[in-house]
Design a protein around this motif. Structure first.
Motif, mmCIF file in Angstrom:
data_model
loop_
_atom_site.group_PDB
_atom_site.id
_atom_site.type_symbol
_atom_site.label_atom_id
_atom_site.label_comp_id
_atom_site.label_asym_id
_atom_site.label_seq_id
_atom_site.Cartn_x
_atom_site.Cartn_y
_atom_site.Cartn_z
ATOM 1 N N GLU A 167 -13.248 -10.259 -11.129
ATOM 2 C CA GLU A 167 -12.411 -10.300 -9.933
ATOM 3 C C GLU A 167 -11.078 -10.984 -10.224
ATOM 4 O O GLU A 167 -10.041 -10.593 -9.676
ATOM 5 N N SER A 172 -7.599 -6.950 -6.629
ATOM 6 C CA SER A 172 -7.834 -6.053 -5.502
ATOM 7 C C SER A 172 -8.166 -4.623 -5.926
ATOM 8 O O SER A 172 -8.350 -3.754 -5.079
ATOM 9 N N GLN A 173 -8.261 -4.373 -7.230
ATOM 10 C CA GLN A 173 -8.592 -3.014 -7.683
ATOM 11 C C GLN A 173 -10.081 -2.702 -7.565
ATOM 12 O O GLN A 173 -10.472 -1.536 -7.649
ATOM 13 N N SER A 175 -14.239 -3.721 -5.896
ATOM 14 C CA SER A 175 -15.156 -4.436 -5.007
ATOM 15 C C SER A 175 -16.450 -4.649 -5.778
ATOM 16 O O SER A 175 -16.831 -3.806 -6.596
ATOM 17 N N ARG A 189 -11.828 -0.449 -5.052
ATOM 18 C CA ARG A 189 -11.536 -1.309 -3.914
ATOM 19 C C ARG A 189 -11.877 -0.625 -2.587
ATOM 20 O O ARG A 189 -11.758 0.596 -2.439
#
Length: 274
Positions: A167, A172-173, A175, A189
């Motif tokens: 992370e 933010s690329q 999840s 994401r």
């Protein structure tokens, strides 16, 4: 009344051995005839789920790969969210030297694994969908719905540290979510069961508050929190009870508790109390 019914599979709707109970199948058919939409929301690959459904003829929508793929029962909706090739490359580079990790990929072509793993039996009991061993250097970078890692010693803390590194590097690329304490999953994401269910509800023109959902794991948390009513299994993970302390709790999957709940509240009455 709840028009859309979403359920996780493992630990929720399925019996041990990856099977649907006879009562569960009967209730699903009855709900469908009564006008309800049923969606199976799972971390499994779509091919895996379809192999379980092959002889069942169950009228269901599918959310698979933890929300990376959505398929409506009518065939009018078919979406797939894939990881960028650059992200897949980074995930592989970050973990390839760790001999305590097994790298797994769900691709359009199926399930690839970079080495044999003794934890496989605990992860999948479906003989109709098993991984293909593929050398790490030959793992594909495209058409990848999710990358997931087995910690071969089931060391959750080691995976927690890996999650933090990934992370931090990819931000933010991606999840991330834990399916099991020893299995960390990575999707692109904004991919989650909850987001996928909202997309499916929009397609079906069903308000999300007219949805009831059932689950037992942390990969179900956002789905359960985002619907009209989220229901936890009695066998749910401790972390899920902590995340949703006010949610209703029913019996275990071994008792076909979801089917009994739906039969009582949706088939034997006209409305389910909020």
């Amino acid at each position: 009344m709840y028009l859309l019914i979403a359920s996780d599979l493992d630990g929720t709707l399925l019996l041990p051995g990856d099977t649907f109970g006879a009562f569960t199948k009967s209730v699903i058919h009855s709900l469908n005839r009564a006008g309800h939409h049923i969606v199976l929301a799972t971390g499994r690959h779509q091919t895996d789920v379809e192999s379980l459904l092959d002889s069942q003829s169950l009228p269901v929508h599918l959310i698979t790969s933890n929300g990376a793929r959505i398929s409506s029962a009518c065939g009018g909706l078919a979406l797939s969210e894939e990881l960028p090739a650059s992200v897949v490359r980074t995930l592989i580079e970050e973990t390839r030297e760790d001999t305590d990790l097994t790298i797994n990929l769900y691709c359009q072509s199926g399930w690839l694994m970079n080495r044999e793993d003794r934890n496989l039996r605990d992860f999948s009991q479906n003989p109709g969908f098993q991984p293909t061993i593929c050398a790490t250097e030959n793992l594909p970078l495209s058409t990848v719905q999710k990358v997931f890692f087995f910690q071969r010693n089931k060391d959750h803390q080691a995976l927690t540290r890996l999650q933090a590194r990934l992370e931090q590097r990819l931000g933010s690329q991606i999840s991330t979510v834990f399916t099991f304490a020893w299995c960390l999953e990575v999707m692109t994401r904004d991919v989650s069961k909850g987001n996928a269910l909202r997309q499916l509800a929009d397609f079906l023109n069903v308000p999300i508050q007219a949805c009831i959902a059932f689950g037992d794991g942390m990969n179900d948390a956002d789905m359960l929190a985002g619907v009209g009513k989220g229901v936890l299994m009695g066998n749910a993970h401790t972390e899920l009870f902590q995340a949703l302390p006010d949610a209703e709790v029913i019996g275990p999957c071994t008792d076909e508790a979801v089917a009994h709940y739906l039969s009582k509240h949706l088939l034997q009455s006209t409305a389910l109390p909020a």
